[in-house]
Scaffold this motif. Structure first.
Motif, PDB file in Angstrom:
ATOM      1  N   UNK A  11      -3.186  14.742  17.492  1.00 31.73           N
ATOM      2  CA  UNK A  11      -3.024  14.561  16.049  1.00 31.73           C
ATOM      3  C   UNK A  11      -3.841  13.358  15.608  1.00 31.73           C
ATOM      4  N   UNK A  12      -4.418  13.418  14.446  1.00 31.67           N
ATOM      5  CA  UNK A  12      -5.218  12.334  13.888  1.00 31.67           C
ATOM      6  C   UNK A  12      -4.294  11.457  13.049  1.00 31.67           C
ATOM      7  N   UNK A  13      -4.250  10.173  13.377  1.00 34.89           N
ATOM      8  CA  UNK A  13      -3.388   9.243  12.642  1.00 34.89           C
ATOM      9  C   UNK A  13      -3.948   9.024  11.249  1.00 34.89           C
ATOM     10  N   UNK A  14      -3.091   8.962  10.275  1.00 30.09           N
ATOM     11  CA  UNK A  14      -3.594   8.710   8.914  1.00 30.09           C
ATOM     12  C   UNK A  14      -4.155   7.296   8.826  1.00 30.09           C
ATOM     13  N   UNK A  15      -5.199   7.133   8.066  1.00 23.86           N
ATOM     14  CA  UNK A  15      -5.832   5.819   7.909  1.00 23.86           C
ATOM     15  C   UNK A  15      -4.961   4.936   7.041  1.00 23.86           C
ATOM     16  N   UNK A  16      -4.812   3.673   7.480  1.00 22.90           N
ATOM     17  CA  UNK A  16      -4.024   2.724   6.697  1.00 22.90           C
ATOM     18  C   UNK A  16      -4.957   1.890   5.840  1.00 22.90           C
ATOM     19  N   UNK A  17      -4.449   1.494   4.703  1.00 26.50           N
ATOM     20  CA  UNK A  17      -5.212   0.641   3.802  1.00 26.50           C
ATOM     21  C   UNK A  17      -5.014  -0.806   4.175  1.00 26.50           C
ATOM     22  N   UNK A  18      -6.042  -1.591   4.049  1.00 21.45           N
ATOM     23  CA  UNK A  18      -5.943  -3.024   4.288  1.00 21.45           C
ATOM     24  C   UNK A  18      -5.260  -3.652   3.090  1.00 21.45           C
ATOM     25  N   UNK A  19      -4.195  -4.391   3.359  1.00 23.26           N
ATOM     26  CA  UNK A  19      -3.480  -5.060   2.282  1.00 23.26           C
ATOM     27  C   UNK A  19      -3.707  -6.550   2.398  1.00 23.26           C
ATOM     28  N   UNK A  20      -4.090  -7.161   1.306  1.00 21.76           N
ATOM     29  CA  UNK A  20      -4.333  -8.602   1.270  1.00 21.76           C
ATOM     30  C   UNK A  20      -3.165  -9.248   0.541  1.00 21.76           C
ATOM     31  N   UNK A  21      -2.423 -10.051   1.268  1.00 20.32           N
ATOM     32  CA  UNK A  21      -1.256 -10.704   0.677  1.00 20.32           C
ATOM     33  C   UNK A  21      -1.690 -11.882  -0.195  1.00 20.32           C
ATOM     34  N   UNK A  22      -0.732 -12.476  -0.871  1.00 18.75           N
ATOM     35  CA  UNK A  22      -1.025 -13.621  -1.728  1.00 18.75           C
ATOM     36  C   UNK A  22      -1.576 -14.771  -0.892  1.00 18.75           C
ATOM     37  N   UNK A  23      -0.943 -15.025   0.240  1.00 22.44           N
ATOM     38  CA  UNK A  23      -1.412 -16.095   1.118  1.00 22.44           C
ATOM     39  C   UNK A  23      -2.808 -15.793   1.645  1.00 22.44           C
ATOM     40  N   UNK A  24      -3.078 -14.540   1.960  1.00 24.55           N
ATOM     41  CA  UNK A  24      -4.410 -14.149   2.416  1.00 24.55           C
ATOM     42  C   UNK A  24      -5.465 -14.355   1.343  1.00 24.55           C
ATOM     43  N   UNK A  25      -5.126 -14.057   0.094  1.00 25.48           N
ATOM     44  CA  UNK A  25      -6.071 -14.286  -1.008  1.00 25.48           C
ATOM     45  C   UNK A  25      -6.353 -15.770  -1.180  1.00 25.48           C
ATOM     46  N   UNK A  26      -5.310 -16.607  -1.025  1.00 21.23           N
ATOM     47  CA  UNK A  26      -5.503 -18.052  -1.153  1.00 21.23           C
ATOM     48  C   UNK A  26      -6.420 -18.565  -0.048  1.00 21.23           C
ATOM     49  N   UNK A  27      -6.179 -18.113   1.186  1.00 26.25           N
ATOM     50  CA  UNK A  27      -7.011 -18.545   2.313  1.00 26.25           C
ATOM     51  C   UNK A  27      -8.445 -18.075   2.129  1.00 26.25           C
ATOM     52  N   UNK A  28      -8.631 -16.839   1.723  1.00 24.14           N
ATOM     53  CA  UNK A  28      -9.981 -16.298   1.519  1.00 24.14           C
ATOM     54  C   UNK A  28     -10.708 -17.043   0.402  1.00 24.14           C
ATOM     55  N   UNK A  29     -10.013 -17.344  -0.668  1.00 22.04           N
ATOM     56  CA  UNK A  29     -10.623 -18.092  -1.775  1.00 22.04           C
ATOM     57  C   UNK A  29     -10.978 -19.511  -1.336  1.00 22.04           C
ATOM     58  N   UNK A  30     -10.093 -20.135  -0.562  1.00 21.04           N
ATOM     59  CA  UNK A  30     -10.366 -21.487  -0.075  1.00 21.04           C
ATOM     60  C   UNK A  30     -11.581 -21.508   0.847  1.00 21.04           C
ATOM     61  N   UNK A  31     -11.659 -20.539   1.731  1.00 22.54           N
ATOM     62  CA  UNK A  31     -12.807 -20.480   2.642  1.00 22.54           C
ATOM     63  C   UNK A  31     -14.113 -20.246   1.887  1.00 22.54           C
TER      64      UNK A  31
END
Length: 125
Positions: free
Chosen positions: A21-41
């Motif tokens: 069986x082919x596993x369904x693809x999951x979407x990447x979820x960016x949390x609030x903390x992840x957005x803050x870290x990405x913006x800071x970087x």
């Protein structure tokens, strides 16, 4: 007779994926903390470039207070420090004040002196 085609997420038949069986693809979820870290970087290089550009734009000119000071040059002797130089120039004045004036007049970044070095000292002492 009509033909009906149905689509399925599972592969039916005798292919490479047969029976798996082919596993369904999951979407990447960016949390609030992840957005803050990405913006800071992303902001760190921008801030670093802005600071570097701002510091390099500052002219290397002495302040207006030291522009009016008359001075003479003194040759540093072996073993002589800024403290001993300040005490010999103005024995009645706090040596820290004299050292501060000598440091700002010469643009020194450290207190280490080399024998034979020419240091400008204010004439008021």
């Amino acid at each position: 007779m009509s033909t009906v085609i149905a689509s399925s997420p599972f592969v039916i038949g005798s292919g490479v994926d047969a029976g798996r069986s082919v596993a369904p693809r999951t979407r990447l979820r960016l949390t609030r903390r992840g957005r803050i870290v990405l913006t800071s970087l992303a902001a760190v290089p921008v801030v670093a470039v802005a600071l570097f550009a701002g510091l390099s734009a500052v002219p290397a000119v002495a302040g207006s207070s030291s522009a009016d000071v008359s001075f003479r040059y003194v040759t540093i002797e072996p073993g002589q420090s800024l403290w001993s130089l300040a005490e010999s120039l103005a024995p009645t004045v706090d040596p820290r004040d004299v050292i501060a004036e000598i440091t700002s007049l010469n643009g020194l970044t450290s207190s280490s002196l080399e024998p034979g070095q020419q240091i400008a000292v204010p004439l008021g002492y």
